[in-house]
Write an enzyme that holds these catalytic residues in place. Structure first.
Site, PDB file in Angstrom:
ATOM      1  N   LYS A   1       0.828  -1.205   0.000  1.00 42.06           N
ATOM      2  CA  LYS A   1       0.000   0.000   0.000  1.00 42.06           C
ATOM      3  C   LYS A   1       0.865   1.258   0.000  1.00 42.06           C
ATOM      4  O   LYS A   1       0.623   2.188  -0.769  1.00 42.06           O
ATOM      5  CB  LYS A   1      -0.912   0.000   1.239  1.00 42.06           C
ATOM      6  N   ASN A   2       1.858   1.302   0.861  1.00 44.42           N
ATOM      7  CA  ASN A   2       2.622   2.543   1.012  1.00 44.42           C
ATOM      8  C   ASN A   2       3.652   2.761  -0.095  1.00 44.42           C
ATOM      9  O   ASN A   2       4.317   3.791  -0.124  1.00 44.42           O
ATOM     10  CB  ASN A   2       3.278   2.600   2.397  1.00 44.42           C
TER      11      ASN A   2
ATOM     12  N   ARG B   1      -4.794  10.787   4.648  1.00 43.94           N
ATOM     13  CA  ARG B   1      -3.707  11.765   4.748  1.00 43.94           C
ATOM     14  C   ARG B   1      -2.733  11.680   3.592  1.00 43.94           C
ATOM     15  O   ARG B   1      -2.129  12.678   3.199  1.00 43.94           O
ATOM     16  CB  ARG B   1      -2.899  11.523   6.023  1.00 43.94           C
TER      17      ARG B   1
ATOM     18  N   CYS C   1      -4.948  13.238  13.359  1.00 44.75           N
ATOM     19  CA  CYS C   1      -5.094  11.835  12.973  1.00 44.75           C
ATOM     20  C   CYS C   1      -5.115  11.008  14.246  1.00 44.75           C
ATOM     21  O   CYS C   1      -4.562  11.422  15.268  1.00 44.75           O
ATOM     22  CB  CYS C   1      -3.896  11.515  12.098  1.00 44.75           C
TER      23      CYS C   1
ATOM     24  N   ARG D   1       0.907  14.571  13.233  1.00 46.29           N
ATOM     25  CA  ARG D   1       1.356  14.362  11.861  1.00 46.29           C
ATOM     26  C   ARG D   1       1.337  15.622  10.999  1.00 46.29           C
ATOM     27  O   ARG D   1       0.620  15.706   9.988  1.00 46.29           O
ATOM     28  CB  ARG D   1       0.547  13.233  11.199  1.00 46.29           C
ATOM     29  N   PRO D   2       2.145  16.615  11.366  1.00 45.30           N
ATOM     30  CA  PRO D   2       2.218  17.828  10.543  1.00 45.30           C
ATOM     31  C   PRO D   2       2.925  17.557   9.204  1.00 45.30           C
ATOM     32  O   PRO D   2       3.512  16.493   9.013  1.00 45.30           O
ATOM     33  CB  PRO D   2       3.053  18.788  11.400  1.00 45.30           C
TER      34      PRO D   2
ATOM     35  N   ASP E   1       5.042  20.066   7.862  1.00 50.20           N
ATOM     36  CA  ASP E   1       5.932  21.224   7.744  1.00 50.20           C
ATOM     37  C   ASP E   1       7.210  20.914   6.953  1.00 50.20           C
ATOM     38  O   ASP E   1       7.720  21.766   6.233  1.00 50.20           O
ATOM     39  CB  ASP E   1       6.269  21.792   9.137  1.00 50.20           C
TER      40      ASP E   1
ATOM     41  N   ASP F   1       4.459   0.528  12.115  1.00 52.59           N
ATOM     42  CA  ASP F   1       3.254  -0.085  11.552  1.00 52.59           C
ATOM     43  C   ASP F   1       3.064  -1.547  11.977  1.00 52.59           C
ATOM     44  O   ASP F   1       2.056  -2.161  11.629  1.00 52.59           O
ATOM     45  CB  ASP F   1       3.274   0.011  10.014  1.00 52.59           C
TER      46      ASP F   1
ATOM     47  N   ARG G   1      -8.726  -0.307   4.695  1.00 52.79           N
ATOM     48  CA  ARG G   1      -7.884   0.735   4.117  1.00 52.79           C
ATOM     49  C   ARG G   1      -6.568   0.163   3.610  1.00 52.79           C
ATOM     50  O   ARG G   1      -5.982   0.696   2.668  1.00 52.79           O
ATOM     51  CB  ARG G   1      -7.577   1.823   5.153  1.00 52.79           C
TER      52      ARG G   1
HETATM   53  N1  EPU Z   1       6.692  14.682  10.788  1.00 53.34           N
HETATM   54  C1  EPU Z   1       6.740  16.041  11.071  1.00 53.34           C
HETATM   55  N2  EPU Z   1       6.665  16.919  10.040  1.00 53.34           N
HETATM   56  C2  EPU Z   1       6.545  16.510   8.741  1.00 53.34           C
HETATM   57  C3  EPU Z   1       6.493  15.147   8.447  1.00 53.34           C
HETATM   58  C4  EPU Z   1       6.568  14.240   9.498  1.00 53.34           C
HETATM   59  O1  EPU Z   1       6.863  16.431  12.235  1.00 53.34           O
HETATM   60  O2  EPU Z   1       6.464  17.389   7.843  1.00 53.34           O
HETATM   61  C5  EPU Z   1       6.756  13.704  11.885  1.00 53.34           C
HETATM   62  C6  EPU Z   1       5.457  12.896  12.008  1.00 53.34           C
HETATM   63  O3  EPU Z   1       4.489  13.592  12.776  1.00 53.34           O
HETATM   64  C7  EPU Z   1       5.936  11.623  12.653  1.00 53.34           C
HETATM   65  C8  EPU Z   1       7.315  11.429  12.050  1.00 53.34           C
HETATM   66  O4  EPU Z   1       7.705  12.716  11.565  1.00 53.34           O
HETATM   67  O5  EPU Z   1       6.048  11.783  14.053  1.00 53.34           O
HETATM   68  C9  EPU Z   1       7.406  10.432  10.916  1.00 53.34           C
HETATM   69  O6  EPU Z   1       6.353  10.632  10.021  1.00 53.34           O
HETATM   70  P1  EPU Z   1       6.455  10.310   8.466  1.00 53.34           P
HETATM   71  O7  EPU Z   1       6.351  11.589   7.709  1.00 53.34           O
HETATM   72  O8  EPU Z   1       7.613   9.429   8.165  1.00 53.34           O
HETATM   73  O9  EPU Z   1       5.101   9.465   8.266  1.00 53.34           O
HETATM   74  P2  EPU Z   1       4.194   9.533   6.995  1.00 53.34           P
HETATM   75  O10 EPU Z   1       5.044   9.717   5.792  1.00 53.34           O
HETATM   76  O11 EPU Z   1       3.051  10.454   7.203  1.00 53.34           O
HETATM   77  C10 EPU Z   1       4.329   6.972   6.406  1.00 53.34           C
HETATM   78  C11 EPU Z   1       3.348   5.854   6.222  1.00 53.34           C
HETATM   79  C12 EPU Z   1       2.758   5.487   7.572  1.00 53.34           C
HETATM   80  C13 EPU Z   1       3.893   5.045   8.493  1.00 53.34           C
HETATM   81  C14 EPU Z   1       4.941   6.176   8.591  1.00 53.34           C
HETATM   82  C15 EPU Z   1       6.154   5.791   9.405  1.00 53.34           C
HETATM   83  C16 EPU Z   1       2.547   6.212   3.982  1.00 53.34           C
HETATM   84  C17 EPU Z   1       1.427   6.575   3.076  1.00 53.34           C
HETATM   85  N3  EPU Z   1       2.313   6.273   5.295  1.00 53.34           N
HETATM   86  O12 EPU Z   1       3.589   8.050   6.970  1.00 53.34           O
HETATM   87  O13 EPU Z   1       1.884   4.382   7.352  1.00 53.34           O
HETATM   88  O14 EPU Z   1       3.408   4.744   9.767  1.00 53.34           O
HETATM   89  O15 EPU Z   1       5.375   6.554   7.285  1.00 53.34           O
HETATM   90  O16 EPU Z   1       6.770   4.676   8.874  1.00 53.34           O
HETATM   91  O17 EPU Z   1       3.614   5.827   3.516  1.00 53.34           O
HETATM   92  C18 EPU Z   1       0.113   2.929   7.843  1.00 53.34           C
HETATM   93  O18 EPU Z   1       0.334   2.355   6.755  1.00 53.34           O
HETATM   94  O19 EPU Z   1      -0.666   2.443   8.722  1.00 53.34           O
HETATM   95  C19 EPU Z   1       0.768   4.196   8.137  1.00 53.34           C
HETATM   96  C20 EPU Z   1       0.353   5.028   9.086  1.00 53.34           C
END
Ligand code: EPU
Length: 417
Positions: free
Chosen positions: A22-23, A93, A117, A122-123, A125, A305, A397
């Protein structure tokens, strides 16, 4: 609303095939906005998030999008109104992944800002800051990220922390930017590597995906290609946890064991006997299940995950397991539900202390998010008696045909509509 009912305890046996990740497919679908010409993705998991992304892409002008079986075809390219509206984004998201491609291809994007969420704030920024460094004008207006630029310009970007979709979004944007973009402190996840492989097959020039430093040389255009999505390591890990928690012997086929090193090491520490093939993993039904400590961290460490599913297993293991979540701030929603099934778990901030083994008993439980629902399935399979999981839509999902796959392994599991 659908529920999932399990009659436990179940002994699983046989073979199950991993679906596509999925990801990995979500950013690859978003990347079709960048392309010109026909594109095919194979091994696409038919899950709700994929269907949501297809809706977003149709809205953004990707033409001839067709999902037949596990194969998706489309005519690449964004057209018309570059707006991803609230009604679509609020359900997923990962829709934010269209921001980089829209901006790179059309010079404009308006994407609803994802809200809070269930698993944390999950910002986004880091995504926004990086696009600004590439010359985009980005503002937040009426709940939307509004971005524009002439042509994005290559830049040097250092992510404050490793972010998976942040790395993917900016990497996609950089493919069509003018000049060279150097990304530092990038996410190392296999899904980032698969996206880069797909984009390179489309004519992009990306080097270093899978390391902390990714270099992208911008090109004027990208063409379509045919690409096969990597197997879903989290789905595979979920089957592994289910087999271990129920002391079952099963084989997972068409997976990639090399993406699961930290998980396989942890299961072996728990006493689970495993055999790795080139694209399969077999769990043997022997050995005593021992407690182990887990701390979630970005890849290649133990994935957040799989934290919830591991906790169900820890409840069945002999001894005390300490589970620490460092990626998201609110990812223990399953703890209260596991307790209702008889697990002994104490929460202390980002740490949960699990005292096993507990004789889990079936109960009515509530799924709060995707991975929490997978945890409750693992627990329900291991528990004595009937477990009913409410709000089963969360599982849909990200898990393809979940009850059919577990039925194929001999589980007494069904969906009640
Ligand atoms: N973060 C920030 N600012 C940002 C981006 C991230 O503070 O601009 C923080 C997040 O709040 C979090 C950390 O950095 O605490 C890591 O977040 P990341 O951005 O890596 O997560 P994501 O890209 O939103 C993806 C997966 C998630 C998985 C995470 C961590 C996808 C579509 N989603 O999310 O998958 O948990 O990486 O490996 O790839 C799931 O499949 O159930 C799922 C939640």
């Amino acid at each position: 609303m659908d529920r999932i009912r399990i009659q436990g305890p179940c002994r699983l046996q046989g073979t199950v095939r991993a679906s596509g990740a999925k990801n990995a497919v979500l950013p690859e679908l978003a990347a079709t906005l960048l392309l010109e010409g026909p594109v095919t993705l194979r091994n696409v998991p038919v899950v709700r998030d994929v269907q949501t992304m297809i809706k977003v892409l149709r809205h953004l002008g990707v033409r001839s999008l067709k999902l037949e079986g596990n194969s998706l075809s489309a005519e690449g390219g964004a057209a018309g109104d570059p707006e991803a509206p609230y009604d679509l984004v609020r359900t997923m998201r990962a829709s934010i992944l269209v921001l980089g491609p829209l901006l790179a291809r059309l010079g404009r994007a308006k994407v609803s800002l994802p809200g809070g969420c269930a698993i944390g704030a999950r910002p986004i920024d880091y995504h926004i800051e990086a696009l600004r460094r590439m010359g985009a004008d980005v503002s937040i207006e009426h709940g939307y990220v509004v971005a524009s630029c002439a042509r994005l310009k290559g830049a040097e970007i250092v992510f404050d922390d490793r972010t998976v979709t942040g790395t993917e979004n900016v990497m996609m944007a950089a493919t069509l930017a003018e000049g060279r973009t150097v990304l530092k402190n990038c996410a190392l996840e296999p899904e980032v590597v698969d996206l880069a492989r797909f984009l390179n097959a489309c004519g992009a020039r990306i080097d270093g995906a899978g390391t902390g430093r990714i270099v992208v040389e911008g090109v004027p255009r990208l063409r379509g290609t045919a690409h096969t999505v990597i197997p879903d390591r989290i789905e595979t890990g979920t089957f592994l946890m289910a087999a271990a928690a129920t002391r079952s012997g099963i084989t997972i086929e068409r997976c990639d064991p090399s993406h699961l090193d930290s998980v396989l090491d942890k299961l072996q520490e728990c006493g689970v006997v495993l055999r790795r093939g080139p694209d399969s993993i077999t769990v043997e039904p022997d050995g005593a299940l021992r407690a182990a400590n887990v701390t979630t961290r970005p890849y290649p460490d133990f994935p957040t995950d799989l934290q919830a599913q591991f906790m169900a297993l820890a409840a069945r293991a002999e001894g005390v397991s300490i589970v620490t979540e460092t990626v998201f701030e609110n990812r223990f929603m399953h703890v209260g539900e596991l307790r209702r099934m008889g697990a002994r778990i104490v929460e202390d901030g980002q740490t949960a202390i699990v005292a096993g083994p507990s004789p889990l008993l079936g109960a009515q439980v509530m799924a709060s998010d995707l991975r929490a629902s997978a945890c409750l399935i693992v627990a329900g399979l291991a528990a004595a008696g009937e477990t009913t999981i409410h709000r089963a839509y969360h599982i849909d999902r990200g898990y393809e045909k979940v009850e059919t796959k577990f039925q194929g392994l001999g589980a007494r599991i069904e969906r009640i509509s």
